[in-house]
Design a protein around this motif. Structure first.
Motif, PDB file in Angstrom:
ATOM      1  N   PHE A 149       0.740  -1.206  -0.020  1.00 52.73           N
ATOM      2  CA  PHE A 149      -0.100  -0.129  -0.074  1.00 52.73           C
ATOM      3  C   PHE A 149       0.822   1.179  -0.061  1.00 52.73           C
ATOM      4  O   PHE A 149       1.992   1.184   0.830  1.00 52.73           O
ATOM      5  CB  PHE A 149      -0.908   0.113   1.257  1.00 52.73           C
ATOM      6  N   SER A 150       0.547   2.144  -0.750  1.00 45.53           N
ATOM      7  CA  SER A 150       1.255   3.410  -0.754  1.00 45.53           C
ATOM      8  C   SER A 150       0.987   4.231   0.410  1.00 45.53           C
ATOM      9  O   SER A 150      -0.091   4.020   1.230  1.00 45.53           O
ATOM     10  CB  SER A 150       0.866   4.263  -1.918  1.00 45.53           C
ATOM     11  N   MET A 151       1.898   4.972   0.824  1.00 46.14           N
ATOM     12  CA  MET A 151       1.692   5.933   2.230  1.00 46.14           C
ATOM     13  C   MET A 151       1.938   4.915   3.429  1.00 46.14           C
ATOM     14  O   MET A 151       1.790   5.243   4.583  1.00 46.14           O
ATOM     15  CB  MET A 151       0.646   6.716   2.178  1.00 46.14           C
ATOM     16  N   SER A 191       6.006   6.288  -1.091  1.00 49.31           N
ATOM     17  CA  SER A 191       4.983   7.190  -1.736  1.00 49.31           C
ATOM     18  C   SER A 191       4.147   6.687  -2.882  1.00 49.31           C
ATOM     19  O   SER A 191       4.473   5.818  -3.485  1.00 49.31           O
ATOM     20  CB  SER A 191       5.997   8.300  -2.174  1.00 49.31           C
ATOM     21  N   ASP A 192       2.841   7.518  -3.048  1.00 49.21           N
ATOM     22  CA  ASP A 192       2.158   7.011  -4.016  1.00 49.21           C
ATOM     23  C   ASP A 192       2.894   7.018  -5.504  1.00 49.21           C
ATOM     24  O   ASP A 192       2.809   6.082  -6.435  1.00 49.21           O
ATOM     25  CB  ASP A 192       0.899   7.838  -4.151  1.00 49.21           C
ATOM     26  N   SER A 193       3.699   7.949  -5.816  1.00 50.15           N
ATOM     27  CA  SER A 193       4.413   8.152  -7.050  1.00 50.15           C
ATOM     28  C   SER A 193       5.415   7.172  -7.089  1.00 50.15           C
ATOM     29  O   SER A 193       5.494   6.589  -8.244  1.00 50.15           O
ATOM     30  CB  SER A 193       4.927   9.529  -7.304  1.00 50.15           C
ATOM     31  N   LYS A 194       6.089   6.726  -6.173  1.00 51.91           N
ATOM     32  CA  LYS A 194       7.090   5.704  -6.154  1.00 51.91           C
ATOM     33  C   LYS A 194       6.468   4.395  -6.355  1.00 51.91           C
ATOM     34  O   LYS A 194       6.819   3.657  -7.255  1.00 51.91           O
ATOM     35  CB  LYS A 194       7.917   5.503  -4.885  1.00 51.91           C
ATOM     36  N   TYR A 195       5.480   4.101  -5.645  1.00 48.12           N
ATOM     37  CA  TYR A 195       4.669   2.905  -6.108  1.00 48.12           C
ATOM     38  C   TYR A 195       3.976   2.668  -7.392  1.00 48.12           C
ATOM     39  O   TYR A 195       4.408   1.825  -8.068  1.00 48.12           O
ATOM     40  CB  TYR A 195       3.359   2.807  -5.090  1.00 48.12           C
ATOM     41  N   GLN A 196       3.488   3.877  -7.877  1.00 49.61           N
ATOM     42  CA  GLN A 196       2.809   3.800  -9.385  1.00 49.61           C
ATOM     43  C   GLN A 196       4.171   3.449 -10.224  1.00 49.61           C
ATOM     44  O   GLN A 196       3.971   2.587 -11.137  1.00 49.61           O
ATOM     45  CB  GLN A 196       2.450   4.983  -9.578  1.00 49.61           C
TER      46      GLN A 196
END
Length: 432
Positions: A122-124, A152-157
């Motif tokens: 999960f991001s964050m 982070s969400d950007s890293k995860y994506q």
């Protein structure tokens, strides 16, 4: 070299044959990335000089595991202590004749990383483990999200575009903790929990197996006790996860895909036995699990050809000589545990040596009267039949896992001798 080349061909390893240390100097970057180094004692080389040569290799290859093939029994003290922690002494018999060398190659080269799913993260959230990806060009593994960072969400994506994720085997316990924090106990979440539990126990088992299999691989009694006790706690936690109305059979079957565990099946046999015990109320599922993990350690000591036939086809395909070799393994398994001072309980010891005893008292190693055979031993043997069937009959006849379990139950019921009718009736509901 013929033995090494054979395994390289079988498993698709890459290698370099280095004849002298000068070769290493000429190609240092390429050679020093070696995961495993195999070095043999020369015919005229004294064991003391050989140990000095090994120390030189350890300095030059700080991240490699070194397999040392010796032609004489060394003094254990010469290869003990932290400086030799990455050294595995292997005898000619273990190198050429049994499964130990192949097992350790797969462990070091293929089972140091476990696959996880992108949907496990999960991001964050703060990662308690490092996430790796396999690079598409050269198949090397690279860390992309490190332990302790907030994902982070950007890293995860961005990570999702790279494909599958991996974690290092020693971090399987942290991965289990993460799954337990962010997923509940139903549906796909429960499947993730089962998989995470399986991975955590497999990681502990590989740590213990390395110490158990080799006479000169040393560890303190406290270290061995610590690994076993952690494995026992993990088994108890795993059994708690099994206390659900949901069907976990398929989840156990698909728990993990790894080249090592495709040829070493104890984790599956142990999990099936514990699950049957839990669902049917027969025996102690934790004892069944622990005995299932350890009862086949002795298979490492029998000739490899015998082990491979048993693995791929089952005991009935062994010739008389191979059958005699195979039937020694229950006592070999117990003796290895005793020699390495693994603190197994008396109940687990009794289960380990009785797994192949039969209701008609024609089993081995002791033709024990069946009323004296722990029921957990029968659970493990029935689970071995399920596991062999899942790797042979299921694929050959394109049948489902549930149908396979029912078919095995019906066949054993129709041919009394292996199990009693009462035992088969008691476990019947758990196989549905």
């Amino acid at each position: 070299m013929s033995r090494v080349r054979s395994l390289i061909s079988t498993h698709g390893f890459t290698f370099r044959h280095v004849l002298a240390m000068d070769d290493v100097k000429s190609r240092p970057f390429e050679i020093q990335r070696a995961i495993v180094i195999v070095v043999a004692q020369e015919a005229s080389e004294h064991i003391g000089a050989f140990s000095e040569r090994i120390l030189g290799l350890l300095e030059r290859f700080p991240l490699s595991t070194v397999f040392t093939l010796t032609h004489e029994a060394p003094d254990k003290n010469k290869f003990s202590g932290p400086k030799f922690s990455r050294v595995i002494l292997i005898t000619p018999f273990d190198f050429f004749q049994n499964f130990k060398f192949e097992y350790m190659l797969l462990l070091k080269c293929r089972a140091q990383f476990f696959d996880i799913l992108p949907t496990d993260l999960f991001s964050m959230t703060t990662l308690p483990f490092t996430v790796f990806i396999r690079m598409p060009i050269n198949q090397r593994i690279m860390g992309v999200a490190f332990r302790g960072v907030v994902l982070s969400d950007s890293k995860y994506q961005k990570m999702l575009t790279r494909g599958g994720f991996l974690i290092q085997s020693p971090e399987a316990a942290s991965y289990l903790e993460y799954i337990g924090t962010y997923f509940d106990r139903s549906g796909m979440s429960l499947k993730k929990r089962v998989r995470a539990h399986f991975m955590a126990i497999a990681s502990l088992w590989t740590d213990l197996s390395e110490l158990t299999l080799f006479e000169f691989k040393t560890a303190s009694d406290d270290e061995i006790r610590s690994i076993y006790e952690r494995m026992e706690l993990a088994a108890k936690s795993f059994v708690e996860t099994m206390k659900t109305e949901e069907d976990l059979w398929e989840s156990l079957l698909e728990a993990m895909d790894n080249d090592l565990f495709n040829v070493w099946r104890s984790p599956w046999v142990a999990a099936y036995a514990a699950y049957i015990s839990q669902r049917s109320g027969v025996g102690n599922p934790v004892d069944a699990f622990l005995a299932g993990l350890l009862c086949d350690v002795g298979l490492f000591d029998i000739p490899d050809e015998t082990y491979q036939i048993y693995l791929k086809r089952g005991e009935s395909f062994l010739d008389p000589k191979q059958t005699e070799e195979y039937r020694k393994h229950p006592m070999m398994s117990l003796n290895r545990c005793l020699f390495k001072k693994i603190p197994v309980s008396e109940q687990v010891k009794a289960i380990m040596v009785c797994v192949h005893e039969r209701a008609d008292e024609k089993g081995f190693p002791s033709q024990t009267p069946f009323d004296m055979v722990p029921v957990e031993a029968s659970l493990i043997r029935f689970s071995e039949m399920i596991d062999i069937g899942s790797r042979t009959t299921m694929h050959e006849k394109s049948i489902g896992f549930r149908y396979l379990r029912e078919k095995i139950w019906e066949e054993t019921k129709a041919k009394p001798g292996n199990f009693t009718t009462d035992f088969l009736d008691q476990i019947s509901e758990s196989l549905l």
